[in-house]
Design a protein around this motif. Structure first.
Motif, PDB file in Angstrom:
ATOM      1  N   ALA A  17      17.359  43.314  69.724  1.00  0.00           N
ATOM      2  CA  ALA A  17      17.069  41.921  70.057  1.00  0.00           C
ATOM      3  C   ALA A  17      17.828  40.998  69.108  1.00  0.00           C
ATOM      4  O   ALA A  17      17.934  41.271  67.908  1.00  0.00           O
ATOM      5  N   CYS A  18      18.356  39.895  69.648  1.00  0.00           N
ATOM      6  CA  CYS A  18      19.151  38.991  68.818  1.00  0.00           C
ATOM      7  C   CYS A  18      19.198  37.613  69.467  1.00  0.00           C
ATOM      8  O   CYS A  18      19.366  37.511  70.684  1.00  0.00           O
ATOM      9  N   PRO A  19      19.066  36.541  68.678  1.00  0.00           N
ATOM     10  CA  PRO A  19      19.160  35.193  69.246  1.00  0.00           C
ATOM     11  C   PRO A  19      20.596  34.771  69.524  1.00  0.00           C
ATOM     12  O   PRO A  19      20.819  33.746  70.166  1.00  0.00           O
ATOM     13  N   LEU A  20      21.569  35.543  69.037  1.00  0.00           N
ATOM     14  CA  LEU A  20      22.967  35.233  69.275  1.00  0.00           C
ATOM     15  C   LEU A  20      23.492  36.031  70.464  1.00  0.00           C
ATOM     16  O   LEU A  20      22.897  37.039  70.859  1.00  0.00           O
ATOM     17  N   SER A  61      19.765  46.456  59.881  1.00  0.00           N
ATOM     18  CA  SER A  61      20.612  45.733  60.800  1.00  0.00           C
ATOM     19  C   SER A  61      19.969  45.626  62.174  1.00  0.00           C
ATOM     20  O   SER A  61      18.809  45.951  62.383  1.00  0.00           O
ATOM     21  N   GLY A  62      20.745  45.152  63.146  1.00  0.00           N
ATOM     22  CA  GLY A  62      20.277  45.002  64.510  1.00  0.00           C
ATOM     23  C   GLY A  62      21.456  44.885  65.455  1.00  0.00           C
ATOM     24  O   GLY A  62      22.464  45.563  65.245  1.00  0.00           O
ATOM     25  N   GLY A  63      21.384  43.924  66.399  1.00  0.00           N
ATOM     26  CA  GLY A  63      20.475  42.822  66.586  1.00  0.00           C
ATOM     27  C   GLY A  63      20.146  42.038  65.319  1.00  0.00           C
ATOM     28  O   GLY A  63      20.860  42.035  64.346  1.00  0.00           O
ATOM     29  N   GLU A  64      19.018  41.345  65.410  1.00  0.00           N
ATOM     30  CA  GLU A  64      18.552  40.527  64.297  1.00  0.00           C
ATOM     31  C   GLU A  64      17.278  41.131  63.722  1.00  0.00           C
ATOM     32  O   GLU A  64      16.201  41.028  64.321  1.00  0.00           O
ATOM     33  N   GLU A  79      12.165  50.760  49.620  1.00  0.00           N
ATOM     34  CA  GLU A  79      12.105  50.548  48.177  1.00  0.00           C
ATOM     35  C   GLU A  79      11.287  51.637  47.486  1.00  0.00           C
ATOM     36  O   GLU A  79      11.704  52.174  46.444  1.00  0.00           O
ATOM     37  N   GLU A  80      10.152  51.988  48.042  1.00  0.00           N
ATOM     38  CA  GLU A  80       9.309  53.011  47.425  1.00  0.00           C
ATOM     39  C   GLU A  80       9.950  54.393  47.480  1.00  0.00           C
ATOM     40  O   GLU A  80       9.602  55.260  46.667  1.00  0.00           O
ATOM     41  N   SER A  81      10.883  54.579  48.417  1.00  0.00           N
ATOM     42  CA  SER A  81      11.607  55.851  48.485  1.00  0.00           C
ATOM     43  C   SER A  81      12.850  55.858  47.593  1.00  0.00           C
ATOM     44  O   SER A  81      13.529  56.880  47.482  1.00  0.00           O
ATOM     45  N   GLY A  82      13.140  54.709  46.983  1.00  0.00           N
ATOM     46  CA  GLY A  82      14.296  54.628  46.099  1.00  0.00           C
ATOM     47  C   GLY A  82      15.597  54.348  46.817  1.00  0.00           C
ATOM     48  O   GLY A  82      16.677  54.615  46.279  1.00  0.00           O
ATOM     49  N   VAL A  83      15.513  53.778  48.027  1.00  0.00           N
ATOM     50  CA  VAL A  83      16.711  53.462  48.808  1.00  0.00           C
ATOM     51  C   VAL A  83      17.006  51.968  48.683  1.00  0.00           C
ATOM     52  O   VAL A  83      16.161  51.129  48.996  1.00  0.00           O
ATOM     53  N   TYR A  84      18.195  51.632  48.237  1.00  0.00           N
ATOM     54  CA  TYR A  84      18.638  50.244  48.069  1.00  0.00           C
ATOM     55  C   TYR A  84      18.759  49.588  49.435  1.00  0.00           C
ATOM     56  O   TYR A  84      19.367  50.141  50.359  1.00  0.00           O
ATOM     57  N   THR A  85      18.212  48.372  49.595  1.00  0.00           N
ATOM     58  CA  THR A  85      18.208  47.704  50.887  1.00  0.00           C
ATOM     59  C   THR A  85      19.097  46.466  50.911  1.00  0.00           C
ATOM     60  O   THR A  85      19.040  45.631  50.002  1.00  0.00           O
ATOM     61  N   GLN A  86      19.886  46.361  51.970  1.00  0.00           N
ATOM     62  CA  GLN A  86      20.623  45.131  52.238  1.00  0.00           C
ATOM     63  C   GLN A  86      20.261  44.655  53.642  1.00  0.00           C
ATOM     64  O   GLN A  86      20.337  45.421  54.606  1.00  0.00           O
ATOM     65  N   LEU A  87      19.866  43.406  53.754  1.00  0.00           N
ATOM     66  CA  LEU A  87      19.542  42.815  55.043  1.00  0.00           C
ATOM     67  C   LEU A  87      20.821  42.273  55.666  1.00  0.00           C
ATOM     68  O   LEU A  87      21.518  41.446  55.070  1.00  0.00           O
ATOM     69  N   VAL A  88      21.136  42.726  56.871  1.00  0.00           N
ATOM     70  CA  VAL A  88      22.304  42.246  57.622  1.00  0.00           C
ATOM     71  C   VAL A  88      21.770  41.308  58.695  1.00  0.00           C
ATOM     72  O   VAL A  88      21.097  41.738  59.632  1.00  0.00           O
TER      73      VAL A  88
END
Length: 368
Positions: A17-20, A61-64, A79-88
């Motif tokens: 799903a994405c508004p764009l 990522s997505g979509g949004e 985060e609790e699993s120790g995986v670095y997160t980046q929001l796209v």
């Protein structure tokens, strides 16, 4: 038995799903419905398994992804699993309160998409009045002292704006800008004729990147993702098929790369049915084009076979109908001349962009 190295990256496609409505979108023509998406609990388990497998970072990522009301729970799980997160993200829907709650959940960085340096042109390409939201999002991210990256997918309609895009990234306080020439998958392949740049236009943009890198060395990281159709050199698919990363789609299907779901005979496996480790190490989908044994001629005897691994399997299929052929982007491919013919179209020979739609698609992308 050959030892399979663990992956270090995971692309988590939380929703389609994405508004764009960007016509260059590489998502499949048939989009996953919201009702078929993995739950937050599923995603938390995916990240637990990913960390045990060796994954260090994930792109949300997505979509949004901001359309997921449970995004904070998903971020906390990573985060609790120790995986670095980046929001796209497109920036649409990012408020100060939402960003604060995501940061508390463990979000580490943000990558913000932009379609053009000019607000009106950006909105036209996106098919939505989204530029103002992007500007607001950039200010929120830098105010929160989170690393900010800017991503612009380049094509005929914005390659002449590279200077403006770099200046925009500087103005927004970005640490990095990725100038990624369109890869023709999904909606991008459907709109190839309308998106294909001219060679002179592409050369001017590349020269601008060189100048900006010299001028801004140490101030802004500028990544230039070369266009597959023009250089005559195939790039390794995702660093090599099943070599460094994996993609989990909104419904839980696990793929070696985001576009691989279109390939025939792949038999992809869903993470709800098998463990992530089994899929990475044992599944047909991850072993079909892994390494070099599968390669046809001329790849089989090529000195670059351990560097480009025959190029992109999804591109080979999209352009020839055979995923096992040498990527036509390679100048040694028997299909290369047909690909280069596509880059010689006059700038005026364009068709209207077909906007990305949130509903399931029925149209098929054309081949060479």
């Amino acid at each position: 038995m050959t030892t399979i190295a663990p992956p270090w990256g995971l692309l988590a496609e939380l929703t389609h799903a994405c508004p764009l409505h960007c016509g260059y979108c590489s998502n499949p023509l048939e989009l996953t419905r919201r009702s078929h998406e993995l739950t937050a609990e599923h995603w938390v388990d995916v990240f637990r398994q990913a960390a045990e497998l060796g994954v260090l970072q994930t792109h949300l990522s997505g979509g949004e992804p901001l359309l997921r009301k449970d995004l904070e729970t998903i971020v906390t799980g990573a985060e609790e699993s120790g995986v670095y997160t980046q929001l796209v993200t497109s920036g649409s829907g990012l408020t100060e309160d939402r960003l604060r709650s995501l940061a508390r959940a463990g979000l580490r960085s943000v990558q913000l998409s932009v379609q053009h340096a000019d607000p009106g042109a950006s909105d036209r390409i996106a098919g939505s009045r989204a530029f103002a939201a992007k500007e607001t999002a950039a200010a929120l991210v830098t105010a929160a002292r989170l690393p900010l990256g800017v991503n612009a997918v380049l094509h005929r309609h914005n390659l002449d704006a590279v200077d403006g895009l770099v200046e925009l990234a500087l103005r927004w306080g970005a640490d990095r800008i990725e100038l990624a020439n369109t890869q023709f998958y999904g909606w991008g392949l459907l709109n190839r004729a309308a998106l294909m740049p001219g060679r002179d236009q592409l050369a001017r943009a590349a020269e601008s990147v060189v100048r900006w890198r010299e001028r801004l060395e140490g101030r802004l990281e500028i990544v230039w993702v070369a266009p597959d159709y023009f250089d005559g050199v195939a790039k390794p698919c995702m660093g090599g098929w099943g070599a460094v990363s994996l993609t989990v789609t909104p419904d839980g299907t696990v793929l070696p790369c985001p576009a691989a779901g279109t390939l025939p005979g792949l038999e992809p496996v869903n993470v709800k049915d098998r463990s992530l480790r089994w899929i990475w190490e044992e599944s047909k989908s991850f072993n079909l084009y892994r390494g070099t044994e599968w390669m046809p001629s001329p790849c089989r005897t090529c000195d670059r076979r351990e560097q480009d691994f025959g190029g992109c399997r999804c591109q080979a299929f999209a352009l020839t109908g055979d995923a096992a052929r040498t990527d036509p982007a390679c100048s040694l491919s028997p299909d290369h001349s047909a690909l280069t013919a596509l880059t010689r179209s006059a700038p005026g020979e364009v068709t209207d962009l077909v906007p990305r739609r949130p509903t399931t698609g029925t149209r098929s992308a054309s081949r060479l």
